[in-house]
Design a protein around this motif. Structure first.
Motif, PDB file in Angstrom:
ATOM      1  N   ASP A   1       0.974  -1.121   0.062  1.00  6.52           N
ATOM      2  CA  ASP A   1      -0.064   0.025  -0.187  1.00  6.52           C
ATOM      3  C   ASP A   1       0.980   1.178   0.080  1.00  6.52           C
ATOM      4  OD1 ASP A   1      -1.954  -1.672   0.041  1.00  6.52           O
ATOM      5  OD2 ASP A   1      -2.708  -1.088   2.021  1.00  6.52           O
ATOM      6  N   ALA A   2       1.842   1.250   0.743  1.00  8.28           N
ATOM      7  CA  ALA A   2       2.949   2.474   0.722  1.00  8.28           C
ATOM      8  C   ALA A   2       3.432   2.674  -0.649  1.00  8.28           C
ATOM      9  CB  ALA A   2       3.967   2.344   1.863  1.00  8.28           C
ATOM     10  N   ILE A   3       3.942   1.665  -1.257  1.00 11.24           N
ATOM     11  CA  ILE A   3       4.426   1.919  -2.472  1.00 11.24           C
ATOM     12  C   ILE A   3       3.445   2.345  -3.716  1.00 11.24           C
ATOM     13  CG2 ILE A   3       5.246   0.340  -4.612  1.00 11.24           C
ATOM     14  CD1 ILE A   3       6.623  -1.609  -2.595  1.00 11.24           C
ATOM     15  N   ALA A   4       2.290   1.905  -3.372  1.00  9.00           N
ATOM     16  CA  ALA A   4       1.042   2.672  -4.210  1.00  9.00           C
ATOM     17  C   ALA A   4       0.704   3.879  -3.867  1.00  9.00           C
ATOM     18  CB  ALA A   4      -0.115   1.454  -4.087  1.00  9.00           C
ATOM     19  N   ALA A   5       0.787   4.147  -2.716  1.00 10.78           N
ATOM     20  CA  ALA A   5       0.829   5.712  -2.228  1.00 10.78           C
ATOM     21  C   ALA A   5       1.652   6.458  -3.002  1.00 10.78           C
ATOM     22  CB  ALA A   5       0.624   5.815  -0.729  1.00 10.78           C
ATOM     23  N   ASP A   6       3.064   6.084  -3.079  1.00 12.32           N
ATOM     24  CA  ASP A   6       3.957   6.752  -3.612  1.00 12.32           C
ATOM     25  C   ASP A   6       3.629   6.766  -5.237  1.00 12.32           C
ATOM     26  OD1 ASP A   6       5.560   7.563  -1.516  1.00 12.32           O
ATOM     27  OD2 ASP A   6       6.597   5.782  -1.300  1.00 12.32           O
TER      28      ASP A   6
END
Length: 216
Positions: A101-106
């Protein structure tokens, strides 16, 4: 609010101090070392370096965010145990988030189209999840790249060697950033939500097993 963010779900050992004051998370300092065998050695020094660079001490922290995977057993537990230790020692909440999810947010900050995120699961497999409109719509799961259809995603992010296996444009976000981790947890942090207990996303049995198990 001052938030410590850590992630060891990928070969990158990530730590950072992020300011969260109602707007988008603002990174104050970060340290990232790409070494799958160095999680335990460098994570705590990274955290202390980040705090010093940001001009703060551990007691200034208001919350901790940690990536809970999916990731390999040994590396993942280093980040989660360290985050839990800091939270317990300081009496601050520790929020676990999906590292994908953090990769997706970036990646969404660069290109908001429907996204596939993949990271190295070893054993010639990938951890994956799909996102549409900034929301996870499938995964996280583990699969062989040949068994994972790129569509309906139209872009891919995550581990570069694995992202290139899919016939999609690649967004250059390979690992979770401190700001990305905090952005996932931001609604809960700002809202004062009591976090759930940390649960690692292993998705399968660990590579390391007891000798008794190997004999079975």
């Amino acid at each position: 609010m001052l938030v410590l963010a850590v992630d060891t779900a990928t070969p990158a050992v990530t730590a950072g101090v992020v300011s969260l004051d109602g707007a988008a998370p603002r990174p104050l300092s970060s340290r990232i070392t790409v070494n799958a065998r160095a999680h335990a050695e460098v994570l705590t020094p990274h955290i202390l370096d980040c705090l010093a660079e940001a001009g703060h001490v551990p007691a200034d922290l208001d919350a901790v965010v940690v990536g809970c995977g999916p990731g390999p057993f040994t590396g993942l537990r280093v980040g989660m145990a360290t985050a839990a230790a800091f939270g317990d020692a300081l009496g601050v909440p520790v929020h676990g988030v999906c590292s994908l999810d953090a990769i997706a947010a970036d990646a969404a900050a660069i290109d908001g189209r429907d996204l596939l995120v993949v990271t190295d699961a070893r054993r010639r497999e990938v951890y994956w999840a799909r996102y549409s409109g900034g929301t996870r719509v499938a995964g996280p799961e583990v699969a062989k790249p040949a068994d994972l259809e790129p569509q309906p995603s139209v872009i891919v992010a995550g581990s570069a060697p694995h992202a290139e296996l899919f016939d999609l444009p690649v967004v250059a976000v390979q690992t979770p950033s401190p700001a990305g981790l905090v952005s996932v947890a931001a609604p809960a942090i700002v809202g004062g939500v009591v976090p759930e207990p940390l649960v690692p996303l292993y998705l399968r049995r660990p590579d390391a097993v007891e000798m008794a198990d190997r004999r079975r």
